[in-house]
Design a protein around this motif. Structure first.
Motif, PDB file in Angstrom:
ATOM      1  N   GLN A 176       0.824  -1.208   0.000  1.00  0.00           N
ATOM      2  CA  GLN A 176       0.000   0.000   0.000  1.00  0.00           C
ATOM      3  C   GLN A 176       0.857   1.256   0.000  1.00  0.00           C
ATOM      4  N   SER A 226       2.259   1.665  -3.424  1.00  0.00           N
ATOM      5  CA  SER A 226       1.200   2.132  -4.317  1.00  0.00           C
ATOM      6  C   SER A 226       0.956   3.622  -4.127  1.00  0.00           C
ATOM      7  N   ASN A 259       1.121   6.350  -6.972  1.00  0.00           N
ATOM      8  CA  ASN A 259      -0.054   7.195  -7.175  1.00  0.00           C
ATOM      9  C   ASN A 259       0.326   8.670  -7.230  1.00  0.00           C
ATOM     10  N   ASP A 314      -9.545   9.290 -10.243  1.00  0.00           N
ATOM     11  CA  ASP A 314      -9.022   8.380  -9.218  1.00  0.00           C
ATOM     12  C   ASP A 314      -7.988   7.447  -9.858  1.00  0.00           C
ATOM     13  N   THR A 315      -6.735   7.624  -9.489  1.00  0.00           N
ATOM     14  CA  THR A 315      -5.658   6.795 -10.040  1.00  0.00           C
ATOM     15  C   THR A 315      -5.230   5.682  -9.079  1.00  0.00           C
ATOM     16  N   THR A 316      -5.931   5.550  -7.967  1.00  0.00           N
ATOM     17  CA  THR A 316      -5.550   4.532  -6.975  1.00  0.00           C
ATOM     18  C   THR A 316      -5.527   3.114  -7.552  1.00  0.00           C
ATOM     19  N   PRO A 317      -6.579   2.688  -8.279  1.00  0.00           N
ATOM     20  CA  PRO A 317      -6.542   1.327  -8.841  1.00  0.00           C
ATOM     21  C   PRO A 317      -5.367   1.133  -9.792  1.00  0.00           C
ATOM     22  N   ARG A 318      -5.024   2.171 -10.557  1.00  0.00           N
ATOM     23  CA  ARG A 318      -3.918   2.059 -11.503  1.00  0.00           C
ATOM     24  C   ARG A 318      -2.578   1.921 -10.774  1.00  0.00           C
ATOM     25  N   SER A 319      -2.428   2.642  -9.680  1.00  0.00           N
ATOM     26  CA  SER A 319      -1.174   2.546  -8.925  1.00  0.00           C
ATOM     27  C   SER A 319      -1.019   1.162  -8.307  1.00  0.00           C
ATOM     28  N   VAL A 320      -2.125   0.595  -7.848  1.00  0.00           N
ATOM     29  CA  VAL A 320      -2.098  -0.771  -7.300  1.00  0.00           C
ATOM     30  C   VAL A 320      -1.718  -1.756  -8.397  1.00  0.00           C
ATOM     31  N   ALA A 321      -2.234  -1.537  -9.609  1.00  0.00           N
ATOM     32  CA  ALA A 321      -1.938  -2.423 -10.735  1.00  0.00           C
ATOM     33  C   ALA A 321      -0.450  -2.383 -11.089  1.00  0.00           C
TER      34      ALA A 321
END
Length: 205
Positions: free
Chosen positions: A133, A136, A140, A153-160
């Motif tokens: 996290q 990520s 992010n 929201d770029t959170t999902p992309r950073s996790v990817a």
């Protein structure tokens, strides 16, 4: 303050904890987590049984402390790598290179983080999640620099990105990906570029 051998009680406790962690790192990387016991760690550290409970509640707790230390070191270095005046892409490359470089700089930490920690318990699993996290979050912060609409929201992309780089690194460490360190970094950067471009395009819509 009372001292013994020039060290306070707190300092001696800290030194014993560090010795246990060093022994845990050595044994986990050499024997594997499944084949290491608290007794073996104590013997390797040259400490008596009573000293383990002052620092760790279990073998899983010891592994969790090691994983936390490894992530702390990497996060500190990654933060320094992206907190510069370099172009966005260069900072992203530097961060990926730091992550990829761990198994080469200290193979013990590489094996413990990438493979042996997977067989530990819930305490270690929690530290792994927190570490991912935090990484990520750094990714992010880079992704958001190129946005036209800050509401995206770029959170999902950073996790990817972090998840994909972690899986590539694991495959590379295990010999499944037969490529150089530079090629692995390039592949990670290629993924970052693609997601950055997609996030930027999405924010303009």
């Amino acid at each position: 303050m009372r001292t013994y051998g020039g060290a306070t009680a707190e300092q001696r406790t800290s030194l014993r904890r560090r010795r246990l962690m060093e022994s845990g790192l050595e044994l986990f990387s050499r024997r594997g987590y499944a084949h290491t016991s608290i007794s073996a760690v104590l013997r390797h550290a040259g400490l008596k049984d009573r000293y383990v409970t002052e620092s760790f509640s279990s073998l899983d707790d010891l592994m969790a402390a090691l994983i936390r230390d490894i992530y702390d070191e990497q996060i500190t270095r990654c933060t320094g790598a992206i907190d510069t005046d370099q172009p966005l892409r260069d900072r992203a490359r530097n961060m990926i290179d730091i992550i990829v470089g761990l198994p080469l700089q200290d193979p013990r930490k590489g094996r413990v983080k990438l493979t042996e920690s997977l067989g530990a318990g819930s305490l270690t699993a929690r530290e792994r999640r927190l570490g991912l996290q935090r990484k990520s979050g750094l990714v992010n912060s880079l992704l958001r620099e190129g946005l036209h609409d800050p509401r995206t929201d770029t959170t999902p992309r950073s996790v990817a990105v972090v998840g994909a780089v972690s899986e590539m690194l694991l495959s590379w460490f295990n010999g499944i990906l037969n490529i150089s360190r530079e090629e692995l970094v390039d592949q990670g950067l290629l993924l970052f570029d693609a997601i950055t471009e997609h996030a930027s395009a999405t924010s303009r819509e």
